[in-house]
Scaffold this active site. Structure first.
Site, PDB file in Angstrom:
ATOM      1  N   ASP A  36      -1.002  -6.245  -0.195  1.00 29.66           N
ATOM      2  CA  ASP A  36      -1.308  -5.667   1.124  1.00 29.66           C
ATOM      3  C   ASP A  36      -2.809  -5.568   1.379  1.00 29.66           C
ATOM      4  OD1 ASP A  36       0.584  -4.953   3.016  1.00 29.66           O
ATOM      5  OD2 ASP A  36       1.218  -3.160   1.923  1.00 29.66           O
ATOM      6  N   GLU A  95      -0.622  -5.657   8.485  1.00 34.18           N
ATOM      7  CA  GLU A  95       0.144  -4.955   9.528  1.00 34.18           C
ATOM      8  C   GLU A  95      -0.503  -5.203  10.888  1.00 34.18           C
ATOM      9  OE1 GLU A  95       0.642  -0.777   8.765  1.00 34.18           O
ATOM     10  OE2 GLU A  95       1.364  -1.117   6.718  1.00 34.18           O
ATOM     11  N   LYS A 125      -0.577  -9.553   2.890  1.00 33.88           N
ATOM     12  CA  LYS A 125       0.233  -9.037   4.007  1.00 33.88           C
ATOM     13  C   LYS A 125      -0.666  -8.177   4.888  1.00 33.88           C
ATOM     14  CE  LYS A 125       3.533  -5.765   3.512  1.00 33.88           C
ATOM     15  NZ  LYS A 125       3.024  -4.706   4.401  1.00 33.88           N
ATOM     16  N   ASP A 145       0.840  -1.203   0.000  1.00 33.73           N
ATOM     17  CA  ASP A 145       0.000   0.000   0.000  1.00 33.73           C
ATOM     18  C   ASP A 145       0.876   1.254   0.000  1.00 33.73           C
ATOM     19  OD1 ASP A 145       0.879  -0.096   2.584  1.00 33.73           O
ATOM     20  OD2 ASP A 145      -1.099  -0.095   3.519  1.00 33.73           O
ATOM     21  N   SER A 146       2.209   1.073  -0.038  1.00 34.39           N
ATOM     22  CA  SER A 146       3.112   2.192  -0.297  1.00 34.39           C
ATOM     23  C   SER A 146       2.776   2.823  -1.647  1.00 34.39           C
ATOM     24  CB  SER A 146       4.576   1.720  -0.293  1.00 34.39           C
ATOM     25  OG  SER A 146       4.728   0.600  -1.141  1.00 34.39           O
ATOM     26  N   GLU A 189       9.762  -3.779  10.048  1.00 31.09           N
ATOM     27  CA  GLU A 189      10.047  -2.457   9.471  1.00 31.09           C
ATOM     28  C   GLU A 189      10.590  -1.493  10.522  1.00 31.09           C
ATOM     29  OE1 GLU A 189       7.020  -0.828   6.942  1.00 31.09           O
ATOM     30  OE2 GLU A 189       8.110   1.060   6.689  1.00 31.09           O
TER      31      GLU A 189
HETATM   32  O1  KIV Z   1       3.558  -1.120   1.511  1.00 29.98           O
HETATM   33  C1  KIV Z   1       4.747  -1.475   1.431  1.00 29.98           C
HETATM   34  O2  KIV Z   1       5.431  -1.260   0.444  1.00 29.98           O
HETATM   35  C2  KIV Z   1       5.304  -2.187   2.565  1.00 29.98           C
HETATM   36  C3  KIV Z   1       6.788  -2.406   2.590  1.00 29.98           C
HETATM   37  C4  KIV Z   1       7.471  -1.154   2.930  1.00 29.98           C
HETATM   38  C5  KIV Z   1       7.156  -3.532   3.466  1.00 29.98           C
HETATM   39  O3  KIV Z   1       4.605  -2.545   3.456  1.00 29.98           O
END
Ligand code: KIV
Length: 286
Positions: free
Chosen positions: A84, A116, A114, A45-46, A183
């Protein structure tokens, strides 16, 4: 080469082989990274920050990640594609989380999700894994909680914080996660946690003692302007390459030197002869 699966990553950790993960958000980039042999492509989600231009990852929606995952998964022939679960998704009801994660696999084509969060997510991890959805956990700095944390700061500097993080990692492993991103955590703490897990840790700003590393594509390739995190290593300066190419094109267009003969199609002589009888054609040959 055989496709990378969650089992490949577990074996890599057991064999002491390091894992390389890079974020990807589109088809051509994912194809290049896949061909280069990168093990895991993360549709992070970056994308909110490096593609959409937001200041945080909070505005990214599930539809956004599904869309970008579908582009990346179409390109990935070998790499494992992980997508994500965006802001808040992991804190909805179990049914809603299962549905959201299901969309990332069914519509996005990802092979894993993924999430968090710490040990509070353990029951959810088990529910997802039971439903056939592999889960990569994410501890340390949680960018989706940036407003609650008050910024993007290094985590786990105190005894309590380090102990809590280790407990989180062990609980997520026991719940069935196949890997855990760590992270922005001091290298010593990340290495200490990595040494206690059977599943691989993938670090970002967490030192060399993790079992793998992840970088954000736009940061490592020099496509990000403004703040660049300390943990980033610029492997290329694509920003400069693109700017120089755009300026050269601008100059060519202004000077009338683009398109040149190589980029131009002319009428064949017989076509020209016929059309000239009807049209007032200009000569375009040099
Ligand atoms: O969203 C993302 O790119 C991430 C990485 C920085 C691990 O969670």
């Amino acid at each position: 080469m055989k496709p990378v699966t969650v089992r490949t990553l577990l074996k890599m950790k057991a064999d002491g082989e390091r894992i390389a993960m890079i974020t990807a958000y589109d088809y051509p980039t994912a194809a290049l990274l896949d061909e280069a042999g990168i093990h895991v492509l993360l549709v992070g989600d970056s994308l909110g920050m490096v593609v959409q231009g937001h200041a945080t990852t909070v505005p990214v929606t599930l539809d956004d990640v599904v869309y970008h995952a579908s582009l990346v998964s179409r390109a990935a022939k070998r790499a494992l594609v992980v997508a994500d679960l965006p802001f808040l998704t992991a804190h909805l009801s179990q049914d809603e989380v299962l549905r959201a994660a299901g969309r990332l696999l069914q519509e996005g084509g990802a092979q894993a999700v993924k999430m968090e969060g710490g040990k509070e997510l353990a029951p959810l991890v088990t529910a997802l894994v039971t439903a056939g959805i592999p889960v990569m956990a994410h501890i340390g700095l949680l960018p989706q909680s940036v407003h609650a944390l008050g910024g993007f700061a290094v985590q786990g500097r105190t005894l309590e914080a380090a102990e809590r993080m280790r407990e989180d990692a062990l609980a997520l492993e026991a719940a069935g996660a196949f890997a855990v991103v760590i992270e922005m955590v001091p290298a010593e703490i990340a290495a200490w946690i990595s040494g206690q897990l059977r599943i691989p840790t993938i670090g970002i700003g967490a030192g060399p003692g993790c079992d793998g590393q992840v970088l954000v594509f736009h940061d490592m390739m020099g496509l990000t302007s403004g703040y660049i995190p300390k943990h980033n290593k610029p492997y290329a300066n694509l920003g400069q390459v693109v700017t120089e190419a755009a300026k050269a094109y601008l100059a060519d267009v202004a000077a009338g030197t683009f398109p040149g003969e190589a980029q131009t199609t002319h009428l064949k002589p017989e076509e020209r002869a016929h059309l000239e009888a009807h049209l007032r054609l200009q000569r375009t040959e040099p």
